[in-house]
Motif scaffolding. Sequence first.
Motif, PDB file in Angstrom:
ATOM      1  N   GLN A  47       0.833  -1.202   0.000  1.00  0.00           N
ATOM      2  CA  GLN A  47       0.000   0.000   0.000  1.00  0.00           C
ATOM      3  C   GLN A  47       0.868   1.253   0.000  1.00  0.00           C
ATOM      4  O   GLN A  47       0.591   2.224  -0.725  1.00  0.00           O
ATOM      5  CB  GLN A  47      -0.922   0.001   1.225  1.00  0.00           C
ATOM      6  CG  GLN A  47      -1.780   1.241   1.399  1.00  0.00           C
ATOM      7  CD  GLN A  47      -2.924   1.290   0.412  1.00  0.00           C
ATOM      8  OE1 GLN A  47      -3.389   0.269  -0.054  1.00  0.00           O
ATOM      9  NE2 GLN A  47      -3.366   2.503   0.087  1.00  0.00           N
ATOM     10  N   ILE A  48       1.922   1.253   0.794  1.00  0.00           N
ATOM     11  CA  ILE A  48       2.832   2.400   0.852  1.00  0.00           C
ATOM     12  C   ILE A  48       3.497   2.606  -0.508  1.00  0.00           C
ATOM     13  O   ILE A  48       3.581   3.736  -1.011  1.00  0.00           O
ATOM     14  CB  ILE A  48       3.895   2.180   1.945  1.00  0.00           C
ATOM     15  CG1 ILE A  48       3.235   2.133   3.328  1.00  0.00           C
ATOM     16  CG2 ILE A  48       4.954   3.274   1.902  1.00  0.00           C
ATOM     17  CD1 ILE A  48       4.147   1.618   4.424  1.00  0.00           C
ATOM     18  N   GLN A  49       3.965   1.535  -1.123  1.00  0.00           N
ATOM     19  CA  GLN A  49       4.623   1.637  -2.430  1.00  0.00           C
ATOM     20  C   GLN A  49       3.685   2.216  -3.477  1.00  0.00           C
ATOM     21  O   GLN A  49       4.082   3.054  -4.294  1.00  0.00           O
ATOM     22  CB  GLN A  49       5.126   0.251  -2.870  1.00  0.00           C
ATOM     23  CG  GLN A  49       6.306  -0.258  -2.052  1.00  0.00           C
ATOM     24  CD  GLN A  49       6.668  -1.692  -2.395  1.00  0.00           C
ATOM     25  OE1 GLN A  49       5.794  -2.504  -2.737  1.00  0.00           O
ATOM     26  NE2 GLN A  49       7.947  -2.032  -2.294  1.00  0.00           N
ATOM     27  N   ARG A  50       2.431   1.769  -3.459  1.00  0.00           N
ATOM     28  CA  ARG A  50       1.468   2.293  -4.437  1.00  0.00           C
ATOM     29  C   ARG A  50       1.222   3.781  -4.219  1.00  0.00           C
ATOM     30  O   ARG A  50       1.144   4.561  -5.175  1.00  0.00           O
ATOM     31  CB  ARG A  50       0.144   1.514  -4.353  1.00  0.00           C
ATOM     32  CG  ARG A  50       0.201   0.112  -4.905  1.00  0.00           C
ATOM     33  CD  ARG A  50      -1.197  -0.450  -5.071  1.00  0.00           C
ATOM     34  NE  ARG A  50      -1.912  -0.565  -3.808  1.00  0.00           N
ATOM     35  CZ  ARG A  50      -1.902  -1.645  -3.031  1.00  0.00           C
ATOM     36  NH1 ARG A  50      -1.204  -2.713  -3.387  1.00  0.00           N
ATOM     37  NH2 ARG A  50      -2.600  -1.673  -1.909  1.00  0.00           N
ATOM     38  N   THR A  51       1.106   4.173  -2.959  1.00  0.00           N
ATOM     39  CA  THR A  51       0.758   5.561  -2.659  1.00  0.00           C
ATOM     40  C   THR A  51       1.899   6.518  -3.005  1.00  0.00           C
ATOM     41  O   THR A  51       1.685   7.522  -3.694  1.00  0.00           O
ATOM     42  CB  THR A  51       0.377   5.708  -1.172  1.00  0.00           C
ATOM     43  OG1 THR A  51      -0.694   4.804  -0.863  1.00  0.00           O
ATOM     44  CG2 THR A  51      -0.081   7.124  -0.873  1.00  0.00           C
ATOM     45  N   VAL A  52       3.108   6.222  -2.539  1.00  0.00           N
ATOM     46  CA  VAL A  52       4.233   7.125  -2.824  1.00  0.00           C
ATOM     47  C   VAL A  52       4.653   7.043  -4.279  1.00  0.00           C
ATOM     48  O   VAL A  52       5.300   7.956  -4.808  1.00  0.00           O
ATOM     49  CB  VAL A  52       5.431   6.826  -1.896  1.00  0.00           C
ATOM     50  CG1 VAL A  52       5.040   6.997  -0.443  1.00  0.00           C
ATOM     51  CG2 VAL A  52       6.002   5.429  -2.142  1.00  0.00           C
TER      52      VAL A  52
END
Length: 346
Positions: A26-31
Motif C-alpha cells: 500500500q505504501i509503495q502504491r501511494t508514494v
Amino acid sequence: MALDIVSYGRRGPGGRLRLGFDEIAQIQRTVGHTPEVMVKVSGGARDVGGVEAHLRYIGRHGKLPLETDEGLVQQGRGAARDIVTDWQLELCRSQYKPKPAQGQKDTRAKLVHNIVLSMPAGTPPEKVLAAARVFARENFALQYRYAMVLHTDQPHPHVHLVVKCEHEFEPDKRLYIRKETLRQWREQFAALMREQGVAANATPRQVRGQVRKPYRDPIHHRLRALRAFAQLSLTERDGRRAPQPSTVIRTKLQKVLRDLKAGWVASDAGQAKMRDSRQEVLADWNATANMLRRQGKVGLAAKVDRFTKRMPRVQTDAQRIARRWTQLERQRTRRSDTERFGPPIR
C-alpha cells in the motif's frame, strides 16, 4: 482520516511492530502515485418515474446495454421500463408517502442508489466493466437488485451502477451507504482492478496531500463545459453562447473579488482545520518511514520522505481563486501595456 499505517503493523518475534506485505505494498502504491480509483454515490431517485428516467439516461435512451443482477442484457427504449417493472418498485414502502409540495424538502426514502465506479483515462474499459461486475456481485447479489452500464464517452471509463435500496427478501432491511462503506468499496474496487492486471490504489485524498474536495457532479460538468468553451478559437465561438458558471462558483468568486478589492488576502475558517489535518498526515507518514527504516526498507523510507516534501501547500478554495485571479490580472496588465507602449526594451 489519517494514514495511521503503524497501527496496522504486526508484532514480530521480538515484540516490535512490523509492517506486513500488504501494508508495504500500500505504501509503495501511494508514494509511487499509482492511479486512484473513484467510487461515489451520485444521488438516487425517490419515485418510480425518477428511477426510470435515470436508467434511460445512463442507457443513453436505448443505445447502450444495461446489465442486470440476473445476468441479462437489456437494450432499447423499453429497457428502463422493463427493469423498473421487474424490480416492483411501486410496492416499496416509501412509495406510500405523499410527494412533497413544491419548495418543500423531499423526505421520502430513496428507492435506489446511483453509484459510479471510475478509473483514470487510459484504463482499458473492458477491465473496468469486468471489475465492476465482480464488485456488484460480491456486494449486492441475492440481496439487492441492480443494473449497470459502461460509459466510454469521456476520457475516464466508468460504470454507472443503480442499486435498489430495499432488500429483496427482508423489506425492513435497507441499503445504507456511509463514509466507511465508501472507503471499503474503494479499497475493494482497487483490489479488483489489480486482479484485472491494472495498477490501482485507494487512499484518502488527505493522505496524498490533496486538500481540495471534489466538486459535485453538476458543478463539475459546468466547469468542464467552461474549459471546453475556453479552448475554442474565436471562429468556433462565433454564434455560440458561453456556458455560465454555477451559482456556487459564481458566489464564491464574487466574495473573493470583494475581499481583494478591500485589500486583504482571501481566507476562511477552514484553513486552520486543513493545516491540522496536514500535520496529522505528516506525523503518520513520518512514523511509517521510521518503521520502514527499522525493517531495513531504507529505499522505500526515502521515497516516503520525498513524497511528503512534495505535497502541495494547504490552500482553501478562496485562496486558490484569489491567487489565480491575481495572476490573470497581471497577465492582462502586461498585455495592455504591450499594446499601448510596445514590448519592453531588454
